[in-house]
Each structure stands twice: as C-alpha cells, then as structure tokens.
Design a protein around this motif. Sequence first.
Motif, PDB file in Angstrom:
ATOM      1  N   ASP A 229       0.837  -1.201   0.000  1.00 15.16           N
ATOM      2  CA  ASP A 229       0.000   0.000   0.000  1.00 15.16           C
ATOM      3  C   ASP A 229       0.870   1.250   0.000  1.00 15.16           C
ATOM      4  N   HIS A 230       0.286   2.358  -0.459  1.00 14.11           N
ATOM      5  CA  HIS A 230       1.071   3.598  -0.471  1.00 14.11           C
ATOM      6  C   HIS A 230       0.172   4.813  -0.483  1.00 14.11           C
ATOM      7  N   GLU A 231      -0.774   4.829   0.390  1.00 15.47           N
ATOM      8  CA  GLU A 231      -1.838   5.833   0.576  1.00 15.47           C
ATOM      9  C   GLU A 231      -2.455   6.238  -0.762  1.00 15.47           C
ATOM     10  N   PRO A 263       3.789   3.977 -17.315  1.00 16.98           N
ATOM     11  CA  PRO A 263       5.221   4.022 -16.993  1.00 16.98           C
ATOM     12  C   PRO A 263       5.573   5.095 -15.961  1.00 16.98           C
ATOM     13  N   LEU A 264       4.704   6.065 -15.725  1.00 13.32           N
ATOM     14  CA  LEU A 264       5.001   7.053 -14.677  1.00 13.32           C
ATOM     15  C   LEU A 264       4.642   6.495 -13.305  1.00 13.32           C
ATOM     16  N   HIS A 265       3.917   5.374 -13.295  1.00 17.79           N
ATOM     17  CA  HIS A 265       3.466   4.770 -12.026  1.00 17.79           C
ATOM     18  C   HIS A 265       4.066   3.360 -11.933  1.00 17.79           C
ATOM     19  N   GLY A 266       3.276   2.342 -11.784  1.00 22.84           N
ATOM     20  CA  GLY A 266       3.834   0.998 -11.580  1.00 22.84           C
ATOM     21  C   GLY A 266       4.575   0.465 -12.795  1.00 22.84           C
ATOM     22  N   PHE A 300      12.814  11.772 -22.388  1.00 24.15           N
ATOM     23  CA  PHE A 300      13.406  10.712 -21.563  1.00 24.15           C
ATOM     24  C   PHE A 300      13.496  11.150 -20.114  1.00 24.15           C
ATOM     25  N   ARG A 301      13.063  10.279 -19.206  1.00 22.44           N
ATOM     26  CA  ARG A 301      13.262  10.514 -17.781  1.00 22.44           C
ATOM     27  C   ARG A 301      14.042   9.348 -17.201  1.00 22.44           C
ATOM     28  N   LEU A 302      14.751   9.598 -16.104  1.00 22.22           N
ATOM     29  CA  LEU A 302      15.486   8.516 -15.447  1.00 22.22           C
ATOM     30  C   LEU A 302      14.445   7.671 -14.714  1.00 22.22           C
ATOM     31  N   MET A 303      14.038   6.571 -15.314  1.00 19.86           N
ATOM     32  CA  MET A 303      12.960   5.767 -14.761  1.00 19.86           C
ATOM     33  C   MET A 303      13.380   5.146 -13.429  1.00 19.86           C
ATOM     34  N   GLY A 304      12.461   5.130 -12.496  1.00 19.75           N
ATOM     35  CA  GLY A 304      12.794   4.621 -11.161  1.00 19.75           C
ATOM     36  C   GLY A 304      13.322   5.699 -10.248  1.00 19.75           C
ATOM     37  N   PHE A 305      13.392   6.934 -10.788  1.00 16.84           N
ATOM     38  CA  PHE A 305      13.838   8.065  -9.965  1.00 16.84           C
ATOM     39  C   PHE A 305      12.719   9.085  -9.812  1.00 16.84           C
ATOM     40  N   GLY A 306      12.688   9.741  -8.660  1.00 17.90           N
ATOM     41  CA  GLY A 306      11.704  10.789  -8.410  1.00 17.90           C
ATOM     42  C   GLY A 306      10.435  10.223  -7.819  1.00 17.90           C
ATOM     43  N   HIS A 307       9.702  11.072  -7.120  1.00 21.09           N
ATOM     44  CA  HIS A 307       8.450  10.620  -6.502  1.00 21.09           C
ATOM     45  C   HIS A 307       7.607  11.841  -6.129  1.00 21.09           C
ATOM     46  N   ARG A 308       6.294  11.700  -6.250  1.00 20.05           N
ATOM     47  CA  ARG A 308       5.406  12.793  -5.900  1.00 20.05           C
ATOM     48  C   ARG A 308       5.494  13.139  -4.418  1.00 20.05           C
ATOM     49  N   VAL A 309       5.694  12.143  -3.574  1.00 20.61           N
ATOM     50  CA  VAL A 309       5.690  12.411  -2.122  1.00 20.61           C
ATOM     51  C   VAL A 309       7.104  12.386  -1.549  1.00 20.61           C
ATOM     52  N   PRO A 315      11.901   4.646   1.353  1.00 18.39           N
ATOM     53  CA  PRO A 315      12.393   3.590   2.261  1.00 18.39           C
ATOM     54  C   PRO A 315      12.322   2.195   1.653  1.00 18.39           C
ATOM     55  N   ARG A 316      11.385   2.020   0.722  1.00 17.32           N
ATOM     56  CA  ARG A 316      11.244   0.702   0.070  1.00 17.32           C
ATOM     57  C   ARG A 316      12.438   0.440  -0.852  1.00 17.32           C
ATOM     58  N   ALA A 317      12.915   1.514  -1.511  1.00 19.10           N
ATOM     59  CA  ALA A 317      14.052   1.355  -2.439  1.00 19.10           C
ATOM     60  C   ALA A 317      15.290   0.934  -1.661  1.00 19.10           C
ATOM     61  N   GLN A 352      23.654  18.001  -9.447  1.00 20.90           N
ATOM     62  CA  GLN A 352      22.898  19.155  -8.944  1.00 20.90           C
ATOM     63  C   GLN A 352      21.442  19.140  -9.390  1.00 20.90           C
ATOM     64  N   TYR A 353      21.192  18.749 -10.648  1.00 17.36           N
ATOM     65  CA  TYR A 353      19.816  18.739 -11.168  1.00 17.36           C
ATOM     66  C   TYR A 353      18.957  17.846 -10.270  1.00 17.36           C
ATOM     67  N   PHE A 354      19.468  16.675  -9.946  1.00 18.80           N
ATOM     68  CA  PHE A 354      18.700  15.726  -9.141  1.00 18.80           C
ATOM     69  C   PHE A 354      18.650  16.170  -7.685  1.00 18.80           C
ATOM     70  N   PRO A 361      16.094   7.389  -5.822  1.00 14.60           N
ATOM     71  CA  PRO A 361      15.525   6.146  -6.360  1.00 14.60           C
ATOM     72  C   PRO A 361      14.204   5.838  -5.657  1.00 14.60           C
ATOM     73  N   ASN A 362      13.215   5.345  -6.414  1.00 18.55           N
ATOM     74  CA  ASN A 362      11.942   4.962  -5.798  1.00 18.55           C
ATOM     75  C   ASN A 362      11.786   3.450  -5.828  1.00 18.55           C
ATOM     76  N   VAL A 363      10.645   2.983  -5.427  1.00 17.75           N
ATOM     77  CA  VAL A 363      10.409   1.536  -5.243  1.00 17.75           C
ATOM     78  C   VAL A 363      10.702   0.749  -6.521  1.00 17.75           C
ATOM     79  N   GLY A 388       1.222  -7.332  -5.347  1.00 17.75           N
ATOM     80  CA  GLY A 388       1.570  -6.782  -4.024  1.00 17.75           C
ATOM     81  C   GLY A 388       0.579  -5.728  -3.576  1.00 17.75           C
ATOM     82  N   ARG A 389       0.129  -4.889  -4.495  1.00 16.25           N
ATOM     83  CA  ARG A 389      -0.738  -3.749  -4.156  1.00 16.25           C
ATOM     84  C   ARG A 389      -2.180  -4.153  -3.895  1.00 16.25           C
ATOM     85  N   LEU A 390      -2.542  -5.388  -4.269  1.00 15.61           N
ATOM     86  CA  LEU A 390      -3.934  -5.834  -4.126  1.00 15.61           C
ATOM     87  C   LEU A 390      -4.505  -5.602  -2.728  1.00 15.61           C
TER      88      LEU A 390
HETATM   89  C1  SDX Z   1       5.320   4.828  -8.231  1.00 16.90           C
HETATM   90  O1  SDX Z   1       2.513   8.044  -5.750  1.00 16.90           O
HETATM   91  C2  SDX Z   1       2.978   6.923  -5.320  1.00 16.90           C
HETATM   92  O2  SDX Z   1       2.999   6.688  -4.146  1.00 16.90           O
HETATM   93  C3  SDX Z   1       3.476   5.963  -6.427  1.00 16.90           C
HETATM   94  C4  SDX Z   1       4.228   4.712  -5.949  1.00 16.90           C
HETATM   95  C5  SDX Z   1       3.324   3.742  -5.215  1.00 16.90           C
HETATM   96  O3  SDX Z   1       3.846   2.971  -4.419  1.00 16.90           O
HETATM   97  O4  SDX Z   1       2.084   3.723  -5.536  1.00 16.90           O
HETATM   98  O5  SDX Z   1       5.301   5.086  -5.118  1.00 16.90           O
HETATM   99  C6  SDX Z   1       4.780   3.937  -7.158  1.00 16.90           C
HETATM  100  O6  SDX Z   1       4.596   5.178  -9.140  1.00 16.90           O
HETATM  101  C7  SDX Z   1       6.741   5.313  -8.115  1.00 16.90           C
HETATM  102  C8  SDX Z   1       7.131   6.289  -9.266  1.00 16.90           C
HETATM  103  C9  SDX Z   1       7.502   5.461 -10.506  1.00 16.90           C
HETATM  104  N1  SDX Z   1       7.700   6.346 -11.677  1.00 16.90           N
HETATM  105  C10 SDX Z   1       8.946   6.583 -12.178  1.00 16.90           C
HETATM  106  O7  SDX Z   1       9.981   6.156 -11.684  1.00 16.90           O
HETATM  107  C11 SDX Z   1       8.937   7.420 -13.463  1.00 16.90           C
HETATM  108  C12 SDX Z   1      10.030   8.491 -13.387  1.00 16.90           C
HETATM  109  N2  SDX Z   1       9.619   9.468 -12.353  1.00 16.90           N
HETATM  110  C13 SDX Z   1       8.916  10.632 -12.810  1.00 16.90           C
HETATM  111  O8  SDX Z   1       8.202  10.557 -13.964  1.00 16.90           O
HETATM  112  C14 SDX Z   1       8.366  11.513 -11.683  1.00 16.90           C
HETATM  113  O9  SDX Z   1       9.348  11.620 -10.751  1.00 16.90           O
HETATM  114  C15 SDX Z   1       7.069  11.101 -11.024  1.00 16.90           C
HETATM  115  C16 SDX Z   1       5.982  10.865 -12.018  1.00 16.90           C
HETATM  116  C17 SDX Z   1       7.268   9.849 -10.219  1.00 16.90           C
HETATM  117  C18 SDX Z   1       6.669  12.225 -10.062  1.00 16.90           C
HETATM  118  O10 SDX Z   1       6.363  13.307 -10.856  1.00 16.90           O
HETATM  119  P1  SDX Z   1       5.846  14.690 -10.186  1.00 16.90           P
HETATM  120  O11 SDX Z   1       5.655  14.564  -8.729  1.00 16.90           O
HETATM  121  O12 SDX Z   1       4.685  15.170 -11.004  1.00 16.90           O
HETATM  122  O13 SDX Z   1       7.077  15.613 -10.324  1.00 16.90           O
HETATM  123  P2  SDX Z   1       7.368  16.517 -11.572  1.00 16.90           P
HETATM  124  O14 SDX Z   1       7.104  15.745 -12.837  1.00 16.90           O
HETATM  125  O15 SDX Z   1       6.656  17.816 -11.370  1.00 16.90           O
HETATM  126  O16 SDX Z   1       8.956  16.703 -11.437  1.00 16.90           O
HETATM  127  C19 SDX Z   1       9.510  17.796 -10.717  1.00 16.90           C
HETATM  128  C20 SDX Z   1      10.792  18.117 -11.472  1.00 16.90           C
HETATM  129  C21 SDX Z   1      10.551  18.427 -12.971  1.00 16.90           C
HETATM  130  O17 SDX Z   1      11.605  19.248 -13.400  1.00 16.90           O
HETATM  131  P3  SDX Z   1      11.326  20.877 -13.437  1.00 16.90           P
HETATM  132  O18 SDX Z   1      10.110  21.085 -14.332  1.00 16.90           O
HETATM  133  O19 SDX Z   1      11.065  21.289 -11.992  1.00 16.90           O
HETATM  134  O20 SDX Z   1      12.612  21.450 -14.003  1.00 16.90           O
HETATM  135  O21 SDX Z   1      11.671  16.977 -11.449  1.00 16.90           O
HETATM  136  C22 SDX Z   1      11.886  16.520 -12.784  1.00 16.90           C
HETATM  137  C23 SDX Z   1      10.752  17.089 -13.627  1.00 16.90           C
HETATM  138  O22 SDX Z   1      11.140  17.200 -14.989  1.00 16.90           O
HETATM  139  N3  SDX Z   1      11.844  15.059 -12.736  1.00 16.90           N
HETATM  140  C24 SDX Z   1      12.663  14.247 -13.397  1.00 16.90           C
HETATM  141  C25 SDX Z   1      12.319  12.955 -13.001  1.00 16.90           C
HETATM  142  N4  SDX Z   1      11.291  13.013 -12.123  1.00 16.90           N
HETATM  143  C26 SDX Z   1      11.006  14.322 -11.960  1.00 16.90           C
HETATM  144  N5  SDX Z   1      13.647  14.495 -14.285  1.00 16.90           N
HETATM  145  C27 SDX Z   1      14.303  13.407 -14.788  1.00 16.90           C
HETATM  146  N6  SDX Z   1      14.038  12.136 -14.456  1.00 16.90           N
HETATM  147  C28 SDX Z   1      13.033  11.870 -13.560  1.00 16.90           C
HETATM  148  N7  SDX Z   1      12.762  10.610 -13.233  1.00 16.90           N
END
Ligand code: SDX
Length: 428
Positions: A229-231, A263-266, A300-309, A315-317, A352-354, A361-363, A388-390
């Motif tokens: 679960d993840h709220e 691809p932005l989520h699971g 292109f985004r670095l997949m597996g990086f970044g998170h809304r919260v 902690p899972r990563a 610096q960008y990151f 890194p996320n889950v 797992g999420r079921l």
């Molecule tokens: C999950 O919400 C949950 O809890 C989800 C989850 C769960 O358990 O249910 O944790 C599971 O979905 C994890 C996330 C898996 N997705 C990815 O790994 C895809 C790559 N990540 C991104 O697409 C992004 O980080 C999100 C979608 C996860 C979050 O996006 P947000 O919160 O809408 O953030 P944003 O797009 O507004 O990014 C803020 C900044 C932006 O740059 P600026 O416009 O400020 O210059 O960060 C940059 C983005 O461009 N950015 C990235 C990036 N993630 C954000 N840049 C490069 N690579 C990335 N991965």
Amino acid sequence: MSNTATLEINGEKYEFPVIHGTENELAIDIKRLRGGTGGVITIDPGYKNTGSCESAITFLDGEKGILRYRGYAIEDLAEKAGFLEVAYLLIFGELPHAEQLDKFHSDIKSHAYVDEEVKKILDGFPKAAHPMGVLSSLTSALTAFNPSSVNVDSEEAMYNAIAKILGKFPVLVAWTMRKKTGMPLDYGDDNLGYVENILKMMFKRPNQEYTQNDIIVNALDKLLILHADHEQNCSTSTVRIVGSSHAGLFASLSAGISALWGPLHGGANQAVLEMLEAIREDGGGTKKYMAKAKDKGDPFRLMGFGHRVYKNFDPRAKIIKVAADEVLGELGVEDPILDIAKGLEQEALADQYFVDRKLYPNVDFYSGIIYRAMGIPVEMFTVMFALGRLPGWIAQWREMRLRKEPIGRPRQVYIGENHRAFKNLNER
Ligand code: SDX
C-alpha cells in the motif's frame, strides 16, 4: 495550533475549519467553499496539494522517508511479517493472531479457483498482449462469474468479496504469465503457503516435480509487502473513485490495474529494466542518459527516480537495494545491470539537477533486478506490483465504503467558448 483558516476573496473574508491528523498533518476543510462563496472552487492539477480523504491505513512522510502500514514501520513488517499477515493488517487494521490468520487463509483458499469459462477470455488475447491489459480484463470479468460480489451491503458480503479476490487474483496472475510463456494453465496447491502457492502456479512445469526455492519465496514475500500500500497514489485513487460509484470491488480493482500500468506509475519497474538494458547495450556509460534525463527538450526521464511524495530516499528502495544484493548472491546470479543501476544512482545523487529537485531512487528502481533473477519475464514486472498492491487497494476501497464516502465528482474551471449562435452548414 490553528483550528481555522481565513480566505479573502473580493474583500470578503471566509473562515474554514482546519483538521488535524494523528501525525500532526493539517488540512483546510473546504467542503463549504463553493456554497459559501457563491461558486468559488480551488484548482490543483495532479492533486499535488489536495487531500481526497481522511484515512487510517498508511502514513507517509515524504521529507523524512517514513512509510508505515497501520502504524507499523515498513522496515519491521518487511523483516518480521509475512505478506498474508500484512494483507490482513492493511484490510482489517490489526495484525492477526494465529487463529485469525489461519481462518483468513482457509477462507481465501476456499475461493482459489477460477471458472473454466474465464480461460476462453484469456484465449481471445494474442500472445503478444501486455499482461497488465490481460490482467485488468480478467479481473473485471470476474464480476460476471461472481455477481454477488457487487452489492456489498453487509460486512459478511464485503468479507466474501475480499476473500474471493484474494483467492482468485493469484490464479489470474499465474494464468497471465503462463499465457506469455506458453505453459498450460493450472491451479495451485492448498497445502502450500500463500506466496509459495503463487510461485508454484507461475513456474510449475507440467512434466516436472516443482521444488520450492526458499530464497525466492522469501524475496517475493518481502517484495509483495513493500508494494502492498502507499496511501492515495494514482492507482489507489482510481480504485477509490471507481468504487465510490458502487461499481463493485472487482471492477474498481480492474480500473486500478489499468492506472498502475502507466510508466510514470507501476509500469516504471519494467521501464527501469528496459532503460538499464539500453545503457548496457550502449556500452554501459551513463553520462548520455543523465544528460537526456536533464534535457527539457528530451521526453526521456530517469525511470525509477523521483516521486510525488518522497523528497528523500524511498524507504522501500533502500530495502530492495539490499535485498537485490542478497538474492542475487544467494542465487549465484551475476547481473551486470545491478552494477549499472548502482552507478547510475551514485551519479544522480551527486548531480545538482537531481539534488535540487530531490530526486531519489523509488520503489521501482531495483525491484526489476530481483524479479529478473527470479525468472520473471520483464513484461510481468508490473503484474507483480499489482499482486503486491492488491491488499492495499482492497483496504482503501473497504475504508471508503465503510465511511460511506460520497461519489467522487471533481469540479472544473471552464475555459472554452462563451455562448454562441448555431450556424447552418451553408453559413460556415
Ligand atoms: C510509483 O505516488 C505513489 O505513491 C506511487 C508509488 C506507489 O507505491 O504507488 O510510489 C509507485 O509510481 C513510483 C514512481 C515510478 N515512476 C517513475 O519512476 C517514473 C520516473 N519518475 C517521474 O516521472 C516523476 O518523478 C514522477 C511521475 C514519479 C513524479 O512526478 P511529479 O511529482 O509530477 O514531479 P514533476 O514531474 O513535477 O517533477 C519535478 C521536477 C521536474 O523538473 P522541473 O520542471 O522542476 O525542471 O523533477 C523533474 C521534472 O522534470 N523530474 C525528473 C524525473 N522526475 C522528476 N527528471 C528526470 N528524471 C526523472 N525521473
């Protein structure tokens, strides 16, 4: 701490109550906003600042990298509990004692079969179909074979629907994989544990005895707990809003599976593996990919990086990264992309960008490396996330129904054409 918030619009002041969560989170309760101001609403694309509900299930602190299910730290649950215990905890609110756990498991096993007719639906899919699309369809189809699961107007009816899906979903997951691998569809073994049974259904070859590998069982058990679960993430919010129309549990879960697929989520766990493979095939250098990830002109985004919260380590990563080393070591698997992943993590955390954007890194960043070592095809990675999420989706749906939440129906700000007279065809 303040109990009210004041909003001033066109010289008028409006007061709203502020609600306090048990972890000192504050929220402005705007239930009366539109009615009290003659139509003013808020707007918040992606709901980055908007709470959809009050919930007692999961607590996240994104700044501190904290995740707790019903108050228990994810680190403790991943290390000391089993997946079925955690499922019970999420859904019913307490860790079960032995008798409760046994009854829960036997109720689930009593439903661990799927109508033979469902195989005809599976047969209708091309072998190339993505497993998430297949799983979402089969899950929705379960409603047709279990119509009583729709109207859950009693605790007993709700419990039966929950036991049914916890029994049948692993069968659908296994059938989805066996369709992909060209293996005959079969059932599990009631004498096995919940996770052991899932693995047997996924991997047993018709002409061989199946032997469990405890390393793989323990690894999957931990991964399922970490994904449980993840709220109010995208797919859980989808389950809640579909469930809020009283569409039924299976239909709500089917919608959640579709949301998780993205691809932005699971779907990111599959995209991470494909990205790491591309880097490996490209000579293993990460510089080009780091540049692409930072280039606003490049999708292109670095997949597996970044998170809304999480604006700190997920902690899972952290737990999965350690588990990846352990599992690959115990299985004697050498996977060059684990080193590429570690190198990429190291580089991003120093970039610096990151750093400026608090991207960690996320889950999904390391999980696929373990799934691959377990012999799971890459297209099945997001199906494993759904497995797992079921229990989390079920828990959130149950909470929403028990709290009698209203149907989800957001408002909008219209930015289209003002009223205009119709023009006949010959006048346009
Ligand atoms: C999950 O919400 C949950 O809890 C989800 C989850 C769960 O358990 O249910 O944790 C599971 O979905 C994890 C996330 C898996 N997705 C990815 O790994 C895809 C790559 N990540 C991104 O697409 C992004 O980080 C999100 C979608 C996860 C979050 O996006 P947000 O919160 O809408 O953030 P944003 O797009 O507004 O990014 C803020 C900044 C932006 O740059 P600026 O416009 O400020 O210059 O960060 C940059 C983005 O461009 N950015 C990235 C990036 N993630 C954000 N840049 C490069 N690579 C990335 N991965």
